[in-house]
Motif scaffolding. Structure first.
Motif, PDB file in Angstrom:
ATOM      1  N   VAL A 118      -2.509   1.065  -4.530  1.00 30.83           N
ATOM      2  CA  VAL A 118      -2.171  -0.249  -4.165  1.00 30.83           C
ATOM      3  C   VAL A 118      -1.424  -0.797  -5.095  1.00 30.83           C
ATOM      4  O   VAL A 118      -2.009  -1.012  -6.509  1.00 30.83           O
ATOM      5  CB  VAL A 118      -3.605  -0.839  -3.822  1.00 30.83           C
TER       6      VAL A 118
ATOM      7  N   VAL B 249      -6.782  -6.492  12.564  1.00 32.10           N
ATOM      8  CA  VAL B 249      -7.832  -7.628  13.014  1.00 32.10           C
ATOM      9  C   VAL B 249      -7.078  -8.921  12.975  1.00 32.10           C
ATOM     10  O   VAL B 249      -7.136  -9.845  13.834  1.00 32.10           O
ATOM     11  CB  VAL B 249      -9.127  -7.545  12.203  1.00 32.10           C
ATOM     12  N   VAL B 250      -6.326  -8.993  11.897  1.00 33.53           N
ATOM     13  CA  VAL B 250      -5.351 -10.400  11.586  1.00 33.53           C
ATOM     14  C   VAL B 250      -4.131 -10.145  11.806  1.00 33.53           C
ATOM     15  O   VAL B 250      -3.644  -9.251  11.401  1.00 33.53           O
ATOM     16  CB  VAL B 250      -5.732 -10.818  10.105  1.00 33.53           C
TER      17      VAL B 250
ATOM     18  N   PRO C 151       0.816  -6.725   3.062  1.00 31.55           N
ATOM     19  CA  PRO C 151       2.108  -6.960   4.145  1.00 31.55           C
ATOM     20  C   PRO C 151       2.835  -5.726   4.316  1.00 31.55           C
ATOM     21  O   PRO C 151       3.844  -5.853   5.313  1.00 31.55           O
ATOM     22  CB  PRO C 151       2.781  -8.126   3.416  1.00 31.55           C
TER      23      PRO C 151
ATOM     24  N   LEU D 117       0.936  -1.111   0.089  1.00 31.45           N
ATOM     25  CA  LEU D 117      -0.028   0.043   0.159  1.00 31.45           C
ATOM     26  C   LEU D 117       0.879   1.373  -0.075  1.00 31.45           C
ATOM     27  O   LEU D 117       1.970   1.182   0.719  1.00 31.45           O
ATOM     28  CB  LEU D 117      -0.819  -0.036   1.391  1.00 31.45           C
TER      29      LEU D 117
ATOM     30  N   VAL E 223      -6.995   0.673   9.014  1.00 32.21           N
ATOM     31  CA  VAL E 223      -8.502   0.643   7.962  1.00 32.21           C
ATOM     32  C   VAL E 223      -7.879  -0.080   6.462  1.00 32.21           C
ATOM     33  O   VAL E 223      -8.534  -1.003   6.089  1.00 32.21           O
ATOM     34  CB  VAL E 223      -9.300   1.939   7.614  1.00 32.21           C
ATOM     35  N   LEU E 224      -6.907   0.603   5.839  1.00 30.99           N
ATOM     36  CA  LEU E 224      -6.667   0.082   4.589  1.00 30.99           C
ATOM     37  C   LEU E 224      -6.006  -1.068   4.477  1.00 30.99           C
ATOM     38  O   LEU E 224      -6.300  -2.189   3.655  1.00 30.99           O
ATOM     39  CB  LEU E 224      -6.024   1.021   4.006  1.00 30.99           C
TER      40      LEU E 224
ATOM     41  N   ARG F 264      -0.183 -10.369  12.068  1.00 32.88           N
ATOM     42  CA  ARG F 264       0.490 -10.910  10.817  1.00 32.88           C
ATOM     43  C   ARG F 264       1.898 -10.977  11.465  1.00 32.88           C
ATOM     44  O   ARG F 264       2.928 -10.318  12.097  1.00 32.88           O
ATOM     45  CB  ARG F 264       0.807  -9.435   9.964  1.00 32.88           C
TER      46      ARG F 264
ATOM     47  N   ASN G  31      -6.416  -3.755   7.149  1.00 33.17           N
ATOM     48  CA  ASN G  31      -7.476  -4.800   7.362  1.00 33.17           C
ATOM     49  C   ASN G  31      -8.300  -4.938   6.102  1.00 33.17           C
ATOM     50  O   ASN G  31      -8.616  -6.087   5.939  1.00 33.17           O
ATOM     51  CB  ASN G  31      -8.402  -4.038   8.418  1.00 33.17           C
ATOM     52  N   PHE G  32      -8.567  -4.030   5.291  1.00 30.64           N
ATOM     53  CA  PHE G  32      -9.397  -4.291   4.340  1.00 30.64           C
ATOM     54  C   PHE G  32      -8.796  -5.008   3.180  1.00 30.64           C
ATOM     55  O   PHE G  32      -9.245  -6.225   2.566  1.00 30.64           O
ATOM     56  CB  PHE G  32      -9.985  -2.817   3.806  1.00 30.64           C
ATOM     57  N   LEU G  33      -7.434  -4.667   2.744  1.00 34.36           N
ATOM     58  CA  LEU G  33      -7.090  -5.288   1.654  1.00 34.36           C
ATOM     59  C   LEU G  33      -5.814  -6.263   1.774  1.00 34.36           C
ATOM     60  O   LEU G  33      -5.320  -7.065   0.959  1.00 34.36           O
ATOM     61  CB  LEU G  33      -6.283  -4.008   0.718  1.00 34.36           C
ATOM     62  N   ASP G  34      -5.337  -6.478   3.276  1.00 33.11           N
ATOM     63  CA  ASP G  34      -4.501  -7.549   3.708  1.00 33.11           C
ATOM     64  C   ASP G  34      -3.208  -7.431   2.920  1.00 33.11           C
ATOM     65  O   ASP G  34      -2.901  -8.288   2.202  1.00 33.11           O
ATOM     66  CB  ASP G  34      -5.241  -8.778   3.254  1.00 33.11           C
TER      67      ASP G  34
ATOM     68  N   GLU H 184      -3.708  -1.898  15.256  1.00 33.02           N
ATOM     69  CA  GLU H 184      -5.122  -1.404  14.649  1.00 33.02           C
ATOM     70  C   GLU H 184      -5.492  -2.913  13.972  1.00 33.02           C
ATOM     71  O   GLU H 184      -6.608  -2.856  13.273  1.00 33.02           O
ATOM     72  CB  GLU H 184      -5.221  -0.447  13.645  1.00 33.02           C
TER      73      GLU H 184
ATOM     74  N   ILE I  76     -11.424   9.352   5.572  1.00 29.99           N
ATOM     75  CA  ILE I  76     -11.695   8.059   6.427  1.00 29.99           C
ATOM     76  C   ILE I  76     -11.659   8.934   7.812  1.00 29.99           C
ATOM     77  O   ILE I  76     -10.582   9.577   8.204  1.00 29.99           O
ATOM     78  CB  ILE I  76     -10.522   7.186   6.198  1.00 29.99           C
TER      79      ILE I  76
END
Lengths: 403, 403
Positions: free
Chosen positions: A222, A362-363, A333, A210, A325-326, A365, A328-331, A360, A242
């Protein structure tokens, strides 16, 4: 003009394939090219001969091989083909000369004239481009074209700048056609974030990241599997709205309260600094004055002013929410930050941004990083010049239109 | 088993190319295939003969042509090959039988047993899959495999469900291997949003859209130029934390206050409805009770309860802010909503969502739409079954791993 004949010959798809292989992988031998392209030995031989005659590629000293004929490395001739990149940021105008080997031959950054009409800007770019080419000693006929990176929104198909909030006098400006008329060169128009991500991709080993652009505005692009996403109307990356801080102070500003732009663009930062008593409020219609005040703010922080440091620390925390936010959305690295405003913010932002973004996510890494751009503050101009090279030299014709 | 021999034969890349052309474009003649594939006439003839013998494709009645031999349309044999799709939503378990022509032969939706161990869930899926295949009269040997769509985060490479917030007893569950052991079938694991977007793409004329998944949770996926983005760790789409209302009420809930999940997932909606006195608070550890309460809420609104209507209207407005963030960022022309919770919300959401999202957009758009999915609430299971077909039948081997 050499340019015209080059373009005609490059209509040959196989030749474009071979040139692209050499351009992206300097040092390939004819045997390498034969293997990588799947073309016949005689075809490779003919194409490389024509490219050498046109001074687009050159041979290096042969390396010794254990058996058979010595392998002769080929590379593009950096002095054979050039492109110009221009970046209009509301505060800084960048003009850059790139050679086909990917080297920046020269670049200039000017303070963008304020309240300038599009016509005057076009003239300034044309004059500055001519001067850059002359001073660099490059044959103008070897310049493929001019790429121009601007803030969105824009219509890439027609080459029109629509209504960028940061260029209030610009409405439906036919910038591509006007610059073509003013310079005589083919002109390609693209968005600042897209050009920046293109340059970063070319100078990075990463194929998935990103890109966060920080100039007079904030934007994103992206890159996924080595491709720069551009959006269906080529207007990717409007992230300023955002929400990043529900309890953010009121800046009395056009941007969304609590939004990412209000958190980090120079204009919002200097309003915050003024509200904190750090500096007098500059004329907010003057992006140069804003840019200078932002420099003062970052210098205050660097010199130990704790109020300035806290203000920039808070900005970094808010930026982290937006990046979160970005990601989490697009996964993705990896996050890369760059653009004309980045260098001044990097010393405060970089030490805390990666951990703040991680908090921030969620997953969770194992592999995740937040870094500054490898390219520098000329990144958007460099990317615009790269896009011109790709347009003319890549074997798949670009979707971009040119005047 | 026919399946084994099918798979072996499909190792032939050319055969996979031809089958894929027929699968995606029913009615192609051998001459069409020759032109589209670039393969020799004799190769096409041999491959189609083998595919007909294996009952994977069939010929239709020849159409009359003006000259020469009649053109015989080819199509996949819908009774030749099948796949199973399963979707585990915390409230609803969907099991579906798809044929190679893309027709859903049968599907069942069960209430997901609550507080169930992964082992019991695996057994339930295996038993239910066996029953669905038997009842449909399909030869089990013609079922290529089972695709399972689950809430993230997950490790697609190893087939492990990591720690989905909505399946609190599930931690590092080797679901793919366990289901393979329980069913004897090849198993493919993927994320609910990715499977849903895959099904939507297959049943839509659009190649660029944002898919918003509404089930017990909320997620997103992106389709760009006909490709489903999946993220570098296959965990695309975590959008629940996006701030959509800075002044949102406190739900006393694990999700982010003012976030998209707190605005629209069934659990958050029933907490809001309970706070508004519309219904008693259900047991929040019981997704079935939550799902039933959410149904009650939507029925109240449909029957004219203005408090319920206002609550859902506010939810739609908040969802529009979140969708606006994603559309501004990625520049997509179309938003599609679907998933197990969508049907109940559609009648309130759809009439206002498009205009509400438009008012969030930074770049004005002539072409922009917000629509409900064309597929239905079985979408994630259907997509999981499609992914299995693609894995075995597409000429480019998928990156997905299977047990």
């Amino acid at each position: 003009m050499l340019r015209g004949s080059n373009l005609l010959r490059l209509a040959d798809y196989n030749e474009a394939v071979v040139l692209d292989l050499i351009r992206r992988n300097p040092g390939k031998s004819r045997a390498d090219l034969q293997r990588d392209s799947g073309l016949a030995s005689q075809t490779i031989s003919n194409i490389t001969r024509r490219l050498i005659e046109a001074e687009m590629i050159r041979e290096s000293a042969p390396s010794n091989t254990l058996r058979g004929r010595p392998s002769i490395p080929l590379a593009v001739n950096g002095s054979g083909t050039f492109s110009i990149g221009v970046h209009i940021d509301p505060a800084r105008l960048t003009i850059l000369l790139l050679d086909v080997a990917g080297e920046v031959r020269d670049w200039k950054q000017l303070r963008t004239p304020q309240a300038t009409s599009p016509e005057d800007m076009t003239s300034l770019i044309a004059v500055s481009t001519g001067r850059l080419i002359r001073e660099s000693g490059v044959d103008r006929d070897r310049v493929l074209g001019l790429g121009i990176a601007v803030p969105g929104p824009l219509d890439v198909r027609t080459g029109v700048v629509l209504d960028p909030p940061q260029l209030p006098k610009w409405r439906d400006v036919r910038l591509r056609a006007d610059l073509h008329d003013a310079t005589g060169m083919p002109v390609l128009l693209d968005k600042d974030v897209t050009a920046s991500a293109t340059a970063e991709l070319r100078h990075s080993d990463d194929a998935d990241f990103l890109f966060i652009y920080l100039g007079s505005g904030v934007g994103a692009s992206v890159v996924t599997q080595g491709q720069v996403l551009r959006g269906v109307s080529n207007n990717i990356g409007e992230i300023g709205d955002i929400l990043v801080d529900p309890s953010a102070e009121d800046l009395g500003w056009s941007g969304r309260r609590g939004g990412l732009a209000a958190a980090c663009v120079p204009e919002a930062l200097v309003i915050q600094a003024s509200q904190a008593g750090l500096l007098p409020l500059p004329d907010l219609d003057d992006y140069l004055a804003i840019d200078d005040a932002c420099t003062t703010l970052t210098e205050l922080a660097a010199s130990g002013n704790t109020v300035a440091q806290a203000l920039l620390y808070r900005a970094a925390q808010r930026v982290a929410v937006g990046i979160g936010v970005l990601v989490n959305f697009l996964d993705v690295p990896r996050v890369v930050l760059g653009g004309p405003a980045w260098n001044r913010l990097a010393s405060t932002f970089l030490p805390i941004l990666e951990d703040a973004v991680r908090s921030e996510l969620v997953v969770s890494r194992d592999v995740f990083s937040v870094v500054g751009s490898a390219v520098g503050e000329q990144i958007a101009a460099q990317g615009a010049a790269e896009l011109v090279m790709d347009h003319f030299l890549a074997p798949r014709p670009s979707v971009l239109f040119m005047d």
